[in-house]
Design a protein around this motif. Structure first.
Motif, PDB file in Angstrom:
ATOM      1  N   SER A   1       0.829  -1.209   0.000  1.00  0.00           N
ATOM      2  CA  SER A   1       0.000   0.000   0.000  1.00  0.00           C
ATOM      3  C   SER A   1       0.859   1.251   0.000  1.00  0.00           C
ATOM      4  CB  SER A   1      -0.962  -0.003   1.191  1.00  0.00           C
ATOM      5  OG  SER A   1      -0.304   0.204   2.423  1.00  0.00           O
ATOM      6  N   PHE A   2       1.970   1.242   0.732  1.00  0.00           N
ATOM      7  CA  PHE A   2       2.857   2.407   0.725  1.00  0.00           C
ATOM      8  C   PHE A   2       3.489   2.602  -0.647  1.00  0.00           C
ATOM      9  CE2 PHE A   2       2.999   2.751   5.430  1.00  0.00           C
ATOM     10  CZ  PHE A   2       2.927   4.140   5.523  1.00  0.00           C
ATOM     11  N   ARG A   3       3.881   1.530  -1.269  1.00  0.00           N
ATOM     12  CA  ARG A   3       4.551   1.662  -2.562  1.00  0.00           C
ATOM     13  C   ARG A   3       3.583   2.092  -3.659  1.00  0.00           C
ATOM     14  NH1 ARG A   3       9.148  -3.137  -1.918  1.00  0.00           N
ATOM     15  NH2 ARG A   3      10.313  -1.949  -0.351  1.00  0.00           N
ATOM     16  N   ARG A   4       2.324   1.694  -3.551  1.00  0.00           N
ATOM     17  CA  ARG A   4       1.318   2.161  -4.506  1.00  0.00           C
ATOM     18  C   ARG A   4       1.084   3.660  -4.372  1.00  0.00           C
ATOM     19  NH1 ARG A   4      -3.177   0.804  -3.123  1.00  0.00           N
ATOM     20  NH2 ARG A   4      -2.946  -0.789  -1.486  1.00  0.00           N
ATOM     21  N   LEU A   5       1.345   4.197  -3.181  1.00  0.00           N
ATOM     22  CA  LEU A   5       1.113   5.618  -2.919  1.00  0.00           C
ATOM     23  C   LEU A   5       2.407   6.423  -2.919  1.00  0.00           C
ATOM     24  CD1 LEU A   5      -1.548   5.011  -0.172  1.00  0.00           C
ATOM     25  CD2 LEU A   5      -1.972   6.188  -2.331  1.00  0.00           C
ATOM     26  N   GLU A   6       3.449   5.847  -3.488  1.00  0.00           N
ATOM     27  CA  GLU A   6       4.754   6.524  -3.503  1.00  0.00           C
ATOM     28  C   GLU A   6       4.665   7.936  -4.089  1.00  0.00           C
ATOM     29  OE1 GLU A   6       8.682   6.727  -6.246  1.00  0.00           O
ATOM     30  OE2 GLU A   6       7.484   4.888  -6.304  1.00  0.00           O
ATOM     31  N   GLN A   7       3.993   8.091  -5.232  1.00  0.00           N
ATOM     32  CA  GLN A   7       3.999   9.395  -5.910  1.00  0.00           C
ATOM     33  C   GLN A   7       3.284  10.478  -5.102  1.00  0.00           C
ATOM     34  OE1 GLN A   7       5.988  10.103  -8.587  1.00  0.00           O
ATOM     35  NE2 GLN A   7       5.452  12.128  -7.813  1.00  0.00           N
ATOM     36  N   PRO A   8       2.068  10.253  -4.609  1.00  0.00           N
ATOM     37  CA  PRO A   8       1.463  11.297  -3.783  1.00  0.00           C
ATOM     38  C   PRO A   8       2.245  11.569  -2.497  1.00  0.00           C
ATOM     39  CG  PRO A   8       0.063   9.331  -3.869  1.00  0.00           C
ATOM     40  CD  PRO A   8       1.109   9.178  -4.905  1.00  0.00           C
ATOM     41  N   ILE A   9       2.880  10.551  -1.926  1.00  0.00           N
ATOM     42  CA  ILE A   9       3.717  10.766  -0.746  1.00  0.00           C
ATOM     43  C   ILE A   9       4.924  11.624  -1.114  1.00  0.00           C
ATOM     44  CG2 ILE A   9       5.326   9.608   0.838  1.00  0.00           C
ATOM     45  CD1 ILE A   9       3.253   7.308   0.991  1.00  0.00           C
ATOM     46  N   ARG A  10       5.511  11.355  -2.258  1.00  0.00           N
ATOM     47  CA  ARG A  10       6.648  12.148  -2.732  1.00  0.00           C
ATOM     48  C   ARG A  10       6.231  13.611  -2.938  1.00  0.00           C
ATOM     49  NH1 ARG A  10      11.397  10.355  -4.700  1.00  0.00           N
ATOM     50  NH2 ARG A  10      10.605   8.212  -4.868  1.00  0.00           N
TER      51      ARG A  10
ATOM     52  N   VAL B   1      -4.262   9.868   0.841  1.00  0.00           N
ATOM     53  CA  VAL B   1      -3.210   8.890   1.115  1.00  0.00           C
ATOM     54  C   VAL B   1      -3.609   8.003   2.291  1.00  0.00           C
ATOM     55  CG1 VAL B   1      -0.809   8.575   1.851  1.00  0.00           C
ATOM     56  CG2 VAL B   1      -1.372  10.324   0.151  1.00  0.00           C
ATOM     57  N   ILE B   2      -4.083   8.618   3.374  1.00  0.00           N
ATOM     58  CA  ILE B   2      -4.496   7.844   4.546  1.00  0.00           C
ATOM     59  C   ILE B   2      -5.567   6.820   4.169  1.00  0.00           C
ATOM     60  CG2 ILE B   2      -5.763   8.002   6.741  1.00  0.00           C
ATOM     61  CD1 ILE B   2      -4.235  10.585   7.316  1.00  0.00           C
ATOM     62  N   ALA B   3      -6.536   7.258   3.382  1.00  0.00           N
ATOM     63  CA  ALA B   3      -7.626   6.369   2.980  1.00  0.00           C
ATOM     64  C   ALA B   3      -7.135   5.217   2.115  1.00  0.00           C
ATOM     65  CB  ALA B   3      -8.697   7.168   2.237  1.00  0.00           C
ATOM     66  N   GLY B   4      -6.049   5.447   1.389  1.00  0.00           N
ATOM     67  CA  GLY B   4      -5.522   4.416   0.501  1.00  0.00           C
ATOM     68  C   GLY B   4      -4.564   3.444   1.156  1.00  0.00           C
ATOM     69  N   LEU B   5      -4.088   3.786   2.353  1.00  0.00           N
ATOM     70  CA  LEU B   5      -3.138   2.906   3.038  1.00  0.00           C
ATOM     71  C   LEU B   5      -3.839   1.699   3.653  1.00  0.00           C
ATOM     72  CD1 LEU B   5      -0.859   5.483   4.904  1.00  0.00           C
ATOM     73  CD2 LEU B   5      -0.168   3.982   3.016  1.00  0.00           C
ATOM     74  N   SER B   6      -3.155   0.581   3.664  1.00  0.00           N
ATOM     75  CA  SER B   6      -3.626  -0.613   4.362  1.00  0.00           C
ATOM     76  C   SER B   6      -2.727  -0.804   5.575  1.00  0.00           C
ATOM     77  CB  SER B   6      -3.564  -1.841   3.453  1.00  0.00           C
ATOM     78  OG  SER B   6      -4.419  -1.689   2.344  1.00  0.00           O
ATOM     79  N   ILE B   7      -3.237  -0.437   6.745  1.00  0.00           N
ATOM     80  CA  ILE B   7      -2.424  -0.464   7.962  1.00  0.00           C
ATOM     81  C   ILE B   7      -2.996  -1.434   8.988  1.00  0.00           C
ATOM     82  CG2 ILE B   7      -1.455   0.889   9.853  1.00  0.00           C
ATOM     83  CD1 ILE B   7      -0.378   1.676   7.112  1.00  0.00           C
ATOM     84  N   GLY B   8      -4.262  -1.278   9.317  1.00  0.00           N
ATOM     85  CA  GLY B   8      -4.835  -2.078  10.384  1.00  0.00           C
ATOM     86  C   GLY B   8      -6.094  -2.805   9.968  1.00  0.00           C
ATOM     87  N   CYS B   9      -6.353  -3.918  10.635  1.00  0.00           N
ATOM     88  CA  CYS B   9      -7.599  -4.654  10.457  1.00  0.00           C
ATOM     89  C   CYS B   9      -8.568  -4.214  11.550  1.00  0.00           C
ATOM     90  CB  CYS B   9      -7.358  -6.158  10.566  1.00  0.00           C
ATOM     91  SG  CYS B   9      -6.109  -6.807   9.441  1.00  0.00           S
ATOM     92  N   GLY B  10      -9.627  -3.542  11.167  1.00  0.00           N
ATOM     93  CA  GLY B  10     -10.596  -3.094  12.157  1.00  0.00           C
ATOM     94  C   GLY B  10     -10.214  -1.799  12.836  1.00  0.00           C
ATOM     95  N   LEU B  11      -9.045  -1.257  12.516  1.00  0.00           N
ATOM     96  CA  LEU B  11      -8.635   0.032  13.077  1.00  0.00           C
ATOM     97  C   LEU B  11      -9.192   1.153  12.216  1.00  0.00           C
ATOM     98  CD1 LEU B  11      -4.890  -0.836  13.742  1.00  0.00           C
ATOM     99  CD2 LEU B  11      -6.588  -0.368  15.508  1.00  0.00           C
TER     100      LEU B  11
ATOM    101  N   ALA C   1     -13.233  10.753   7.691  1.00  0.00           N
ATOM    102  CA  ALA C   1     -12.857  11.810   6.746  1.00  0.00           C
ATOM    103  C   ALA C   1     -13.351  13.170   7.217  1.00  0.00           C
ATOM    104  CB  ALA C   1     -13.409  11.498   5.362  1.00  0.00           C
ATOM    105  N   ALA C   2     -14.593  13.236   7.668  1.00  0.00           N
ATOM    106  CA  ALA C   2     -15.149  14.503   8.146  1.00  0.00           C
ATOM    107  C   ALA C   2     -14.410  14.991   9.386  1.00  0.00           C
ATOM    108  CB  ALA C   2     -16.637  14.342   8.450  1.00  0.00           C
ATOM    109  N   ALA C   3     -14.049  14.067  10.278  1.00  0.00           N
ATOM    110  CA  ALA C   3     -13.306  14.438  11.483  1.00  0.00           C
ATOM    111  C   ALA C   3     -11.941  15.009  11.109  1.00  0.00           C
ATOM    112  CB  ALA C   3     -13.148  13.232  12.392  1.00  0.00           C
ATOM    113  N   PHE C   4     -11.271  14.374  10.160  1.00  0.00           N
ATOM    114  CA  PHE C   4      -9.953  14.857   9.740  1.00  0.00           C
ATOM    115  C   PHE C   4     -10.056  16.270   9.166  1.00  0.00           C
ATOM    116  CE2 PHE C   4      -6.295  15.253   6.909  1.00  0.00           C
ATOM    117  CZ  PHE C   4      -5.269  14.801   7.725  1.00  0.00           C
ATOM    118  N   ARG C   5     -11.103  16.536   8.402  1.00  0.00           N
ATOM    119  CA  ARG C   5     -11.274  17.868   7.813  1.00  0.00           C
ATOM    120  C   ARG C   5     -11.516  18.937   8.879  1.00  0.00           C
ATOM    121  NH1 ARG C   5     -14.657  14.721   4.177  1.00  0.00           N
ATOM    122  NH2 ARG C   5     -13.487  14.274   2.263  1.00  0.00           N
ATOM    123  N   GLU C   6     -12.102  18.554   9.997  1.00  0.00           N
ATOM    124  CA  GLU C   6     -12.295  19.502  11.094  1.00  0.00           C
ATOM    125  C   GLU C   6     -10.997  19.710  11.876  1.00  0.00           C
ATOM    126  OE1 GLU C   6     -14.863  21.309  11.839  1.00  0.00           O
ATOM    127  OE2 GLU C   6     -16.360  20.422  10.497  1.00  0.00           O
TER     128      GLU C   6
END
Length: 245
Positions: free
Chosen positions: A97-106, A131-141, A182-187
């Protein structure tokens, strides 16, 4: 879901308090000594590995860096053994997931929260959330927690770590996210930008000591100090040292 006027008023009051007594809330955090052992060690190690790369985009292509990040997230309580509790995804899935998002992270790696212009904040916030939405980090987190903690170690000057216990409680007075991640992050993000802008000198003076490892981590530390002393009423905190008008 839009926030109720009383919720917005409470958020603004807390942000103003955080700014006004910023050093005091940071002192409460420092005195609590919450990050020790593996949580501090792997955090510092991962940031040191990040600094060996010219760009965060290069870092996410480095297997050793991602292994250290994976260990950091484990040390930060994001993987519990046995049934139930927080779980990280398998390491290859996180790497992919991180490598798929390399360009926006860059693209984001050249930015810093404290240097953003007001007119840039909304757009940058959306890019970070994508980017956060596209990452695969946790199961159920929740995405906002798992994603921000992971991305903080990749973009430490731009993305603060967030959690339910402190960040979400500080802004929304409880640990649930009725409005969604997403709404919480925008606030949250524009208000963190305000703190970074108005407390720039105080933040800079703390960086390099203990867990004051970046602008966004110092702000996170102040929030933790505020919540512990003012919302959780943890005894023996140094809140009496904070002058209140």
């Amino acid at each position: 879901m839009s926030l109720r006027p009383e919720t917005i008023h409470r958020i603004e009051e807390r942000v103003a308090d955080l700014i006004k007594h910023f050093d005091g809330w940071c002192d409460v955090f420092d005195g609590a000594n919450l990050f020790t052992g593996p949580s501090a060690y792997f955090h510092s190690k991962t940031l040191a590995l990040l600094r060996q790369h010219k760009s965060a985009g290069d870092a996410v292509l480095d297997h050793a860096f991602l292994e250290s990040l994976y260990a950091t997230l484990t040390a930060w309580g994001m993987h519990r053994m046995g049934p139930g509790g927080a779980k990280l995804v398998e390491f290859p899935m996180l790497v992919d997931s991180f490598r798929r998002l390399e360009q926006p992270i860059r693209t984001l790696s050249v930015l810093a929260l404290v240097d953003l212009r007001m007119e840039e904040v909304a757009s940058v916030s959306e890019q970070i959330w994508s980017v956060i939405a596209g990452l695969s980090i946790g199961c159920g987190l929740t995405k906002i927690v798992a994603g921000s903690k992971a991305l903080h170690h990749v973009l430490p000057e731009l993305v603060p770590p967030m959690d339910r216990e402190y960040t979400i409680r500080f802004f929304f007075h409880h640990k649930t996210l009725n409005q969604g991640d997403a709404a919480a992050f925008r606030e949250i993000y524009p208000r963190l930008h305000r703190v970074a802008s108005e407390c720039r000198g105080k933040i800079q003076a703390r960086i390099g000591r203990g867990m004051n490892t970046s602008t966004t981590k110092v702000i996170d530390n102040a929030i933790v100090g505020f919540v512990r002393a003012k919302l959780k009423n943890v005894p023996d905190e140094a809140v009496t040292a904070i002058s209140v008008d």
